[in-house]
Enzyme design. Structure first.
Site, PDB file in Angstrom:
ATOM      1  N   ILE A 144       0.585  -1.126   0.052  1.00 27.47           N
ATOM      2  CA  ILE A 144      -0.091  -0.121  -0.105  1.00 27.47           C
ATOM      3  C   ILE A 144       1.182   1.175  -0.605  1.00 27.47           C
ATOM      4  O   ILE A 144       0.944   1.842  -0.809  1.00 27.47           O
ATOM      5  CB  ILE A 144      -0.798   0.376   1.609  1.00 27.47           C
ATOM      6  CG1 ILE A 144      -1.910  -1.368   1.125  1.00 27.47           C
ATOM      7  CG2 ILE A 144      -1.355   1.299   1.062  1.00 27.47           C
ATOM      8  CD1 ILE A 144      -2.546  -1.634   2.205  1.00 27.47           C
ATOM      9  N   ASP A 198      14.928   2.285  10.184  1.00 30.71           N
ATOM     10  CA  ASP A 198      14.471   1.047  10.676  1.00 30.71           C
ATOM     11  C   ASP A 198      13.324   1.678  12.162  1.00 30.71           C
ATOM     12  O   ASP A 198      13.808   1.903  13.443  1.00 30.71           O
ATOM     13  CB  ASP A 198      15.518  -0.539  11.053  1.00 30.71           C
ATOM     14  CG  ASP A 198      14.802  -1.270  11.890  1.00 30.71           C
ATOM     15  OD1 ASP A 198      13.501  -1.300  12.383  1.00 30.71           O
ATOM     16  OD2 ASP A 198      15.384  -2.335  12.113  1.00 30.71           O
ATOM     17  N   SER A 205      -6.515  -0.604  10.046  1.00 32.47           N
ATOM     18  CA  SER A 205      -7.467  -2.184  10.120  1.00 32.47           C
ATOM     19  C   SER A 205      -8.799  -2.033  10.574  1.00 32.47           C
ATOM     20  O   SER A 205      -8.494  -1.733  11.444  1.00 32.47           O
ATOM     21  CB  SER A 205      -6.475  -3.620  10.740  1.00 32.47           C
ATOM     22  OG  SER A 205      -6.509  -4.753  10.021  1.00 32.47           O
ATOM     23  N   TYR A 261      -1.241  -7.661  17.492  1.00 30.12           N
ATOM     24  CA  TYR A 261      -2.461  -6.642  15.813  1.00 30.12           C
ATOM     25  C   TYR A 261      -3.165  -6.152  16.119  1.00 30.12           C
ATOM     26  O   TYR A 261      -3.037  -5.599  15.794  1.00 30.12           O
ATOM     27  CB  TYR A 261      -2.300  -7.749  14.690  1.00 30.12           C
ATOM     28  CG  TYR A 261      -2.087  -7.306  13.927  1.00 30.12           C
ATOM     29  CD1 TYR A 261      -1.481  -6.478  12.391  1.00 30.12           C
ATOM     30  CD2 TYR A 261      -3.500  -7.014  13.134  1.00 30.12           C
ATOM     31  CE1 TYR A 261      -1.190  -5.823  12.159  1.00 30.12           C
ATOM     32  CE2 TYR A 261      -3.455  -6.614  11.738  1.00 30.12           C
ATOM     33  CZ  TYR A 261      -2.680  -5.945  11.241  1.00 30.12           C
ATOM     34  OH  TYR A 261      -2.794  -4.741   9.400  1.00 30.12           O
ATOM     35  N   LYS A 276      -3.632  -1.919  16.370  1.00 26.00           N
ATOM     36  CA  LYS A 276      -4.354  -1.225  15.299  1.00 26.00           C
ATOM     37  C   LYS A 276      -6.028  -0.338  15.753  1.00 26.00           C
ATOM     38  O   LYS A 276      -6.448   0.292  15.744  1.00 26.00           O
ATOM     39  CB  LYS A 276      -5.457  -2.160  14.277  1.00 26.00           C
ATOM     40  CG  LYS A 276      -3.930  -2.802  13.047  1.00 26.00           C
ATOM     41  CD  LYS A 276      -3.494  -1.717  12.614  1.00 26.00           C
ATOM     42  CE  LYS A 276      -2.461  -2.118  11.545  1.00 26.00           C
ATOM     43  NZ  LYS A 276      -1.240  -1.317  10.908  1.00 26.00           N
TER      44      LYS A 276
END
Length: 259
Positions: free
Chosen positions: A16, A50, A117, A156, A160
């Site tokens: 993306i 990083d 997300s 995760y 989000k």
């Protein structure tokens, strides 16, 4: 509406992020890319960094000082298969540190867009843990994950959920300068991390994929990010746009007894 604007895009080397950079440049913007990997496309400028390295983020902030960018697209992120501590570091802690560090390098009227997300749904039930993560630094992530029971199974989702909540929280943080923050929440998208995403989320992801007509593509998501970076979105503040082929609408409808 992006002609002559300068936009910082993280995660610019693939997926993306790469597609967003492509569409921004097609719309006339200058793209300053950030990634740990070199992008394939030529950009106006590129900074290798990083995000797991706090010092590297601070050096990047220093390098970009005075840029007066017109937008920041926070697209860099790790998939659910990454170790929980690393995932929380990149997807939440590093994103927030970079964003707050760059506010003074944004022009008045700039736009900040966070890539969240569909996994961020249900953040309202995680407010206690989200508040516990306020002010979290790289060095404190391990202890935070232990104390708050952030594991490989939920890291995760938490990252989000916290990002969607942070977007809402910052609806008016820089209103006097006209700087706005919004987020985009894709469902499963055909990127290099789709396989990892489906493996980790297991049965839930499999059911989602059965309902969807197809996974999303970067070309489905990038136009929404581009719009939020443009002057056409100036009246959107703290908004999270579900860009998921109807999955969020489906979840909301089914949970409320609608067909």
């Amino acid at each position: 509406m992006l002609e002559g604007k300068t936009i910082i895009v993280t995660g610019v080397a693939s997926g993306i992020g790469a597609e967003t950079a492509k569409q921004l440049m097609a719309a006339g913007a200058k793209v300053v890319g950030v990634d740990r990997n070199e992008p394939k496309a030529a950009l106006h400028a590129f900074h290798q960094a990083d995000l797991t390295d706090e010092a590297a983020i601070d050096a990047l902030i220093e390098d970009l000082k005075g840029l007066k960018a017109d937008g920041l697209a926070n697209i860099a992120g790790l998939p659910p298969t990454a170790p929980a501590e690393t995932l929380v570091t990149v997807n939440l802690v590093a994103l927030k540190r970079l964003t707050l560090g760059l506010v003074d390098s944004l022009a008045d009227g700039a736009a900040i867009v966070n890539l969240a997300s569909l996994a961020g749904i249900g953040w309202e039930g995680e407010v206690a843990r989200i508040k516990a993560a306020e002010g979290l630094t790289h060095a404190g992530v391990a202890a935070f994950c232990t104390a708050q029971d952030i594991t490989a199974e939920n890291s995760y989702f938490f990252s989000k959920q916290a990002l969607v909540a942070w977007t809402h929280e910052n609806r008016w943080s820089w209103r006097e300068r006209g700087i706005r923050m919004n987020s985009v929440s894709p469902g499963p998208v055909e990127t290099p991390i789709l396989k990892d995403f489906l493996e980790t989320l297991g049965e839930r992801a499999e059911e989602d994929m059965k309902i969807m007509d197809r996974p999303g593509r970067p070309t489905d998501i990038a136009p929404v990010v581009t719009f939020l970076l443009s002057d056409g979105s100036v009246w959107l503040r703290g908004v999270n746009i579900a860009t998921d082929g109807g999955m969020r609408a489906h979840i909301d409808a089914m949970s409320n007894g609608l067909s």
